[in-house]
Design a protein around this motif. Structure first.
Motif, PDB file in Angstrom:
ATOM      1  N   GLN A 108       4.251   5.509  -5.622  1.00  0.00           N
ATOM      2  CA  GLN A 108       4.300   5.380  -7.079  1.00  0.00           C
ATOM      3  C   GLN A 108       3.206   6.221  -7.744  1.00  0.00           C
ATOM      4  OE1 GLN A 108       6.433   4.638  -9.036  1.00  0.00           O
ATOM      5  NE2 GLN A 108       6.131   2.829 -10.285  1.00  0.00           N
ATOM      6  N   GLN A 109       2.024   6.229  -7.121  1.00  0.00           N
ATOM      7  CA  GLN A 109       0.920   7.013  -7.674  1.00  0.00           C
ATOM      8  C   GLN A 109       1.301   8.492  -7.737  1.00  0.00           C
ATOM      9  OE1 GLN A 109      -2.302   5.319  -8.515  1.00  0.00           O
ATOM     10  NE2 GLN A 109      -1.993   7.108  -9.790  1.00  0.00           N
ATOM     11  N   ASN A 110       1.953   8.967  -6.681  1.00  0.00           N
ATOM     12  CA  ASN A 110       2.328  10.382  -6.646  1.00  0.00           C
ATOM     13  C   ASN A 110       3.493  10.682  -7.583  1.00  0.00           C
ATOM     14  OD1 ASN A 110       0.716  12.048  -4.532  1.00  0.00           O
ATOM     15  ND2 ASN A 110       0.966  10.024  -3.618  1.00  0.00           N
ATOM     16  N   MET A 157       3.922   9.178 -10.435  1.00  0.00           N
ATOM     17  CA  MET A 157       3.275   9.254 -11.754  1.00  0.00           C
ATOM     18  C   MET A 157       2.676  10.631 -11.963  1.00  0.00           C
ATOM     19  SD  MET A 157       1.147   5.741 -12.097  1.00  0.00           S
ATOM     20  CE  MET A 157       1.920   4.160 -12.398  1.00  0.00           C
ATOM     21  N   LEU A 158       2.003  11.099 -10.925  1.00  0.00           N
ATOM     22  CA  LEU A 158       1.348  12.401 -10.995  1.00  0.00           C
ATOM     23  C   LEU A 158       2.389  13.503 -11.200  1.00  0.00           C
ATOM     24  CD1 LEU A 158      -1.285  13.914 -10.793  1.00  0.00           C
ATOM     25  CD2 LEU A 158      -1.055  13.909  -8.312  1.00  0.00           C
ATOM     26  N   PRO A 182      -0.546   0.869  -8.351  1.00  0.00           N
ATOM     27  CA  PRO A 182      -0.941   2.234  -8.710  1.00  0.00           C
ATOM     28  C   PRO A 182      -1.552   2.257 -10.101  1.00  0.00           C
ATOM     29  CG  PRO A 182       1.417   1.919  -8.984  1.00  0.00           C
ATOM     30  CD  PRO A 182       0.889   0.629  -8.477  1.00  0.00           C
ATOM     31  N   ALA A 212       0.816  -1.211   0.000  1.00  0.00           N
ATOM     32  CA  ALA A 212       0.000   0.000   0.000  1.00  0.00           C
ATOM     33  C   ALA A 212       0.858   1.274   0.000  1.00  0.00           C
ATOM     34  CB  ALA A 212      -0.983  -0.027   1.162  1.00  0.00           C
ATOM     35  N   PRO A 213       1.846   1.391   0.896  1.00  0.00           N
ATOM     36  CA  PRO A 213       2.668   2.614   0.850  1.00  0.00           C
ATOM     37  C   PRO A 213       3.445   2.749  -0.459  1.00  0.00           C
ATOM     38  CG  PRO A 213       3.341   1.185   2.684  1.00  0.00           C
ATOM     39  CD  PRO A 213       2.179   0.538   2.035  1.00  0.00           C
ATOM     40  N   PHE A 263      -2.442   8.190  -1.067  1.00  0.00           N
ATOM     41  CA  PHE A 263      -2.950   7.619  -2.303  1.00  0.00           C
ATOM     42  C   PHE A 263      -4.123   8.451  -2.817  1.00  0.00           C
ATOM     43  CE2 PHE A 263      -5.235   4.701  -5.038  1.00  0.00           C
ATOM     44  CZ  PHE A 263      -4.203   4.238  -5.821  1.00  0.00           C
ATOM     45  N   ARG A 292      10.895   6.066 -10.580  1.00  0.00           N
ATOM     46  CA  ARG A 292       9.726   5.236 -10.903  1.00  0.00           C
ATOM     47  C   ARG A 292      10.138   3.800 -11.198  1.00  0.00           C
ATOM     48  NH1 ARG A 292       5.726   8.079 -15.039  1.00  0.00           N
ATOM     49  NH2 ARG A 292       4.902   5.976 -14.925  1.00  0.00           N
ATOM     50  N   LEU A 328       7.947  -2.899  -6.101  1.00  0.00           N
ATOM     51  CA  LEU A 328       6.578  -3.426  -6.192  1.00  0.00           C
ATOM     52  C   LEU A 328       6.601  -4.850  -6.742  1.00  0.00           C
ATOM     53  CD1 LEU A 328       4.673  -0.285  -7.446  1.00  0.00           C
ATOM     54  CD2 LEU A 328       3.954  -1.698  -5.533  1.00  0.00           C
ATOM     55  N   ALA A 345       2.514   1.704  -3.366  1.00  0.00           N
ATOM     56  CA  ALA A 345       1.563   2.123  -4.397  1.00  0.00           C
ATOM     57  C   ALA A 345       1.266   3.616  -4.261  1.00  0.00           C
ATOM     58  CB  ALA A 345       0.285   1.304  -4.298  1.00  0.00           C
ATOM     59  N   ALA A 346       1.153   4.099  -3.013  1.00  0.00           N
ATOM     60  CA  ALA A 346       0.876   5.519  -2.796  1.00  0.00           C
ATOM     61  C   ALA A 346       2.027   6.374  -3.321  1.00  0.00           C
ATOM     62  CB  ALA A 346       0.642   5.781  -1.312  1.00  0.00           C
ATOM     63  N   ASP A 374      -5.850   5.516   2.757  1.00  0.00           N
ATOM     64  CA  ASP A 374      -4.491   6.028   2.598  1.00  0.00           C
ATOM     65  C   ASP A 374      -4.537   7.444   2.010  1.00  0.00           C
ATOM     66  OD1 ASP A 374      -1.897   6.625   1.731  1.00  0.00           O
ATOM     67  OD2 ASP A 374      -1.445   4.514   1.300  1.00  0.00           O
ATOM     68  N   GLY A 390      -2.894  11.403  -4.572  1.00  0.00           N
ATOM     69  CA  GLY A 390      -2.404  11.031  -5.895  1.00  0.00           C
ATOM     70  C   GLY A 390      -3.538  10.927  -6.906  1.00  0.00           C
TER      71      GLY A 390
END
Lengths: 383, 140
Positions: free
Chosen positions: A160-162, A164-165, B115, A154-155, B16, A186, A193, A157-158, B13, B19
């Motif tokens: 990585q999501q940011n 990407m953004l 993600p 979960a962390p 997340f 990345r 991951l 992914a969080a 989260d 994001g």
């Protein structure tokens, strides 16, 4: 926790046997119940919950043999011991084949009977312990999977999501150097991951379930994808990967993504344990209805004493250089993937000269072809 | 499709959620967030949303699933499109052994793995909203 006295059920039609058995075990700290025939004995089973059951083989009504079989299906951890006359020693052997743990021939001395009882109870204790350990192992496995997926993934992914953004938001602002750095972040995050994914795959994935989505898969495509994925790593290490695919090659019934994953592991390992300037050979051919994919390197090799363990969990080659990390699950996962495809993976190796890994998969008949993803008709042909 | 579609994210989260918001808000969506299933359900009852983005693993387990099941039973909410964004597919298969990997939680749902690629997220959200709008027009 208070230790409960062990419970022993004695099923025999002769009252004198029941009495003498009960008498022998008096003062042994056990609770005893008796039954005069098989039907009554099986009834007592439900409310008495015995640890150990003595069963006379020759009784009126349902036979002792049947009682043993019924107990075995009801609860295989209950230990059964046969009481038998010398004349029926052969039946005692048969009873033990059906699941009885031991037998005690009539007539028996109190010492003999006590000894057999103690052995039987010890057996029961071990059976319960084994069952408990197995449950615990399954729970650990499940909890571990939960922890890896949620607490670790979960962390990641969080983050990585940011990332990407950020890449998207800053695309017009960053210098090439900054962009490259962000891209590296990345990539590294992706690697992390993937490792957590590999752990979870190894421990929690039900490969039987994945089989449901298997379809005819072309091996040359899977091989090409795997080699392409390892290529940058091989180039960094100055190792050439030579691929030979001997066409025609039948498809296999499987999952392309999983097969690529398995091949990436094997080819990646070959590169990892090879010397700079050497060559890794990947060859695919069809032999007697099997697709053989062989990966050969001329690297450090695997010591003979390690060879039997390389497909187990957490194996890490001693020959590898320390900085070459890994989860220690690559080969274990690869084996599981290959086995899910009804295939076999083997390895042979000579230390100092290199290793050869061969994945053998059952070939689909050539007529099955490679269908479009929606082609149900062809899918049903597969075994 | 209205560019000011109202979206709700339920995910425990906050990073997340940020994001996701960063992708959705510049694309013209109005985005609210709830950080646990209970607040999420209250928000769903308090305001009419066009789409829900739902995390599965929250709190002590698959509380997202419980929430989705509750929504299915609620006449006011059972037509809302739900986009499930979860840690991973294997986890779903693992929590619900013997069931399809993509559990059909609601009549209209879609599952993505964390993600999520920004472009892919916008595409799926757009498609779900369009499909929902079409259903609404047809049912009139």
């Amino acid at each position: 926790m208070a230790v409960q006295p062990s419970k022993i059920l004695i099923i025999d039609d002769e009252e004198v046997v029941l009495d003498s058995c009960a008498e022998i075990l008096e003062g042994e700290g056990v609770t005893i119940a008796t039954a005069s025939d098989g039907t009554l004995g099986l009834q007592r089973l439900a409310d008495f919950h015995p640890d150990l059951v003595f069963v006379d083989l020759k009784m009126p009504g349902i036979s002792g043999m049947e009682v043993i079989e019924r107990i075995r299906t009801l609860d295989p951890t209950i230990v059964t011991i046969v009481i038998t006359g010398y004349a029926t020693l052969n039946s005692a052997v048969e009873a033990m084949q059906k699941g009885a743990y031991d037998f005690v021939p009539k007539p028996f001395t109190p010492e003999e009977f006590r000894l057999v009882t103690h052995r039987g109870l010890e057996r029961r204790r071990l059976a319960l312990e084994t069952a408990a350990l197995r449950r615990e192992r399954d729970m650990l496995r499940e909890n571990f999977a939960g922890i890896v997926s949620h607490e670790l993934k979960a962390p990641l992914a969080a983050v990585q999501q940011n990332l990407m953004l950020l890449s998207a938001e800053l695309s017009g602002v960053l210098t090439d150097g900054q962009k490259a750095r962000l891209d590296r972040m990345r990539v590294r995050m992706d690697d992390l991951l993937k490792i957590t994914q590999a752990w979870l795959r190894a421990f929690a994935t039900n490969f039987e379930k994945i089989k449901e989505s298997f379809k005819p898969t072309a091996i040359p495509v899977a091989v090409a994808k795997a080699v392409e994925s390892v290529q940058p790593y091989a180039q960094r290490k100055d190792i050439e990967i030579a691929t030979t695919v001997r066409e025609p090659l039948s498809p296999v019934h499987g999952d392309e993504g999983l097969l690529v994953e398995a091949l990436v592991n094997i080819v990646g390992n070959a590169v990892k344990y090879s010397f700079a300037g050497s060559r890794v050979e990947v060859a695919a051919e069809e032999q007697d209805g099997r697709i053989m994919i062989a990966v050969r390197d001329t690297g450090v090799g695997i010591p003979p004493d390690e060879l039997p363990h390389i497909f187990g969990d957490f194996y890490r080659g001693r020959g590898g250089r320390a900085e070459e990390g890994g989860s220690g699950l690559g080969l274990a996962l690869t084996r599981r993937i290959v086995e899910a495809h009804d295939g076999v993976i083997t390895a042979e190796s000579t230390p100092g000269q290199g290793s050869r890994f061969v994945i053998a998969l059952p070939a689909l008949e050539a007529s099955a072809g490679i269908p479009s993803p929606s082609d149900e008709r062809v899918l049903q042909k597969s075994p | 499709m209205s560019p000011r579609a109202q979206l709700l994210i339920i995910d425990d989260d906050p990073d997340f959620v940020d994001g996701l918001k960063g992708i959705l808000e510049p694309a013209g969506y109005a985005v609210d967030a709830a950080y646990n299933p209970k607040d999420g359900f209250d928000a769903l009852k308090a305001k009419a949303y066009d789409l829900l983005l739902l995390d599965i693993l929250m709190g002590r387990g698959a509380e997202g699933i419980m929430l989705a099941r509750k929504m299915r039973r609620d006449p006011q909410l059972n037509q809302m499109p739900v986009l499930i964004i979860t840690g991973l597919r294997e986890q779903i298969a693992f929590l619900f052994p013997g069931q399809p990997v993509h559990p059909h939680l609601l009549p209209v749902d879609e599952l993505m793995e964390k993600p999520v690629e920004p472009a892919l997220l916008l595409e799926r959200v757009g498609a779900l909203l369009q499909a929902a709008q079409k259903r609404e027009v047809e049912s009139r």
